[in-house]
Scaffold this motif. Sequence first.
Motif, short mmCIF file in Angstrom:
data_model
loop_
_atom_site.label_atom_id
_atom_site.label_comp_id
_atom_site.label_asym_id
_atom_site.label_seq_id
_atom_site.Cartn_x
_atom_site.Cartn_y
_atom_site.Cartn_z
N GLN A 24 0.83 -1.20 0.00
CA GLN A 24 0.00 0.00 0.00
C GLN A 24 0.86 1.26 0.00
O GLN A 24 1.90 1.34 0.64
CB GLN A 24 -0.90 0.00 1.24
CG GLN A 24 -1.82 1.20 1.32
CD GLN A 24 -2.68 1.16 2.56
OE1 GLN A 24 -2.42 0.39 3.45
NE2 GLN A 24 -3.68 1.98 2.62
N SER A 31 4.54 -8.29 5.63
CA SER A 31 3.43 -8.38 6.57
C SER A 31 3.44 -9.70 7.31
O SER A 31 3.62 -10.75 6.70
CB SER A 31 2.10 -8.24 5.82
OG SER A 31 1.03 -8.53 6.70
N ASN A 33 0.70 -10.47 8.98
CA ASN A 33 -0.73 -10.70 9.15
C ASN A 33 -1.07 -12.09 8.62
O ASN A 33 -0.84 -12.40 7.47
CB ASN A 33 -1.51 -9.64 8.37
CG ASN A 33 -3.01 -9.78 8.58
OD1 ASN A 33 -3.59 -10.80 8.28
ND2 ASN A 33 -3.61 -8.72 9.09
N SER A 35 -3.81 -13.60 7.81
CA SER A 35 -4.77 -13.73 6.72
C SER A 35 -4.10 -13.48 5.37
O SER A 35 -4.44 -14.12 4.37
CB SER A 35 -5.93 -12.76 6.92
OG SER A 35 -5.49 -11.42 6.85
N TRP A 36 -3.15 -12.56 5.33
CA TRP A 36 -2.41 -12.29 4.09
C TRP A 36 -1.54 -13.49 3.74
O TRP A 36 -1.47 -13.91 2.60
CB TRP A 36 -1.53 -11.06 4.24
CG TRP A 36 -2.28 -9.78 4.30
CD1 TRP A 36 -3.64 -9.61 4.40
CD2 TRP A 36 -1.72 -8.47 4.26
NE1 TRP A 36 -3.95 -8.29 4.44
CE2 TRP A 36 -2.80 -7.56 4.35
CE3 TRP A 36 -0.43 -7.98 4.17
CZ2 TRP A 36 -2.61 -6.18 4.35
CZ3 TRP A 36 -0.24 -6.62 4.17
CH2 TRP A 36 -1.32 -5.72 4.26
N LYS A 63 -3.69 -2.43 -3.17
CA LYS A 63 -3.60 -2.50 -1.71
C LYS A 63 -3.87 -3.95 -1.29
O LYS A 63 -4.90 -4.51 -1.62
CB LYS A 63 -4.63 -1.58 -1.07
CG LYS A 63 -4.44 -0.12 -1.43
CD LYS A 63 -5.53 0.74 -0.79
CE LYS A 63 -5.35 2.21 -1.17
NZ LYS A 63 -6.40 3.06 -0.55
N PRO A 64 -2.94 -4.55 -0.57
CA PRO A 64 -3.11 -5.96 -0.20
C PRO A 64 -4.35 -6.23 0.63
O PRO A 64 -4.93 -7.31 0.54
CB PRO A 64 -1.82 -6.28 0.56
CG PRO A 64 -1.26 -4.96 0.96
CD PRO A 64 -1.68 -3.99 -0.09
N GLU A 65 -4.77 -5.27 1.44
CA GLU A 65 -5.94 -5.51 2.29
C GLU A 65 -7.25 -5.53 1.52
O GLU A 65 -8.26 -6.05 2.01
CB GLU A 65 -6.01 -4.47 3.42
CG GLU A 65 -6.11 -3.03 2.94
CD GLU A 65 -4.76 -2.37 2.83
OE1 GLU A 65 -4.70 -1.13 3.00
OE2 GLU A 65 -3.77 -3.07 2.59
N ASP A 66 -7.26 -4.98 0.30
CA ASP A 66 -8.49 -4.98 -0.48
C ASP A 66 -8.85 -6.39 -0.95
O ASP A 66 -10.02 -6.77 -0.93
CB ASP A 66 -8.36 -4.06 -1.70
CG ASP A 66 -8.34 -2.58 -1.31
OD1 ASP A 66 -8.72 -2.28 -0.16
OD2 ASP A 66 -7.94 -1.76 -2.15
N ASP A 67 -7.89 -7.12 -1.42
CA ASP A 67 -8.09 -8.49 -1.90
C ASP A 67 -6.75 -9.20 -1.80
O ASP A 67 -5.98 -9.21 -2.76
CB ASP A 67 -8.60 -8.49 -3.35
CG ASP A 67 -9.02 -9.87 -3.83
OD1 ASP A 67 -8.48 -10.86 -3.30
OD2 ASP A 67 -9.86 -9.96 -4.74
N PRO A 68 -6.45 -9.79 -0.65
CA PRO A 68 -5.13 -10.38 -0.44
C PRO A 68 -4.75 -11.42 -1.49
O PRO A 68 -3.61 -11.44 -1.96
CB PRO A 68 -5.25 -11.02 0.95
CG PRO A 68 -6.31 -10.23 1.64
CD PRO A 68 -7.30 -9.86 0.56
#
Length: 204
Positions: A24, A31, A33, A35-36, A63-68
């Motif tokens: 991002q 990351s 995270n 889930s990623w 952006k990775p958080e939009d659709d990993p």
Amino acid sequence: ETVTGSRPFASVYMMTNFQQVLGQGIQARFSRNSSWQEAFYNASMDIDKVYRTINDTPLAEMKPEDDPELFYNVMGHKGRGFVVTLREFIGDEAFRELVNSLVERHQYGQYTMEDLRSLAAEVSGQDVDWLFEQWTHSTALPGYRIRESEAYRIATEGEAPQYQVRVELANEEDAAGFAILTVETREDEVERRLRLDGLQTVEV
């Protein structure tokens, strides 16, 4: 048809000490995270969706958080092309220095795309602005075609036969690119590194 997305990603971003990805705000960051990571390791990829995204959205805007899942698969394809092109353009020695310098300066932290660009220019002594602009802020990509190739035997007396090779290489897309042309013989190989502007044809 679907294929797993882990292999192309790993082949680029898991190279020694290069454990950060484009993210991002045109940042490169690693990351933790879960889930990623799960999206990366378990992704089942819709290849058509990946290529539509590559054609429509610059890497810098993803952006990775939009659709990993989509993020990591796009990075595995176009991101891999970017890293490989950068390595080929600046050369293996400069690329190794780039990776080692990134780890030395930013280990356990974050670095921006500008950090990466300026360091690539520093270690290579070359202008890399066009490459970063095209691969991260544009959807345009080069496309190469060998339009013609010929080999002529050169007459020699009392020596092994020699050949003159001529190749016509075209970039058929409206985007600058960098290509490596290699001619292999039984005993050796000859390599030419070529930058081609959009819609440019060169004869080597």
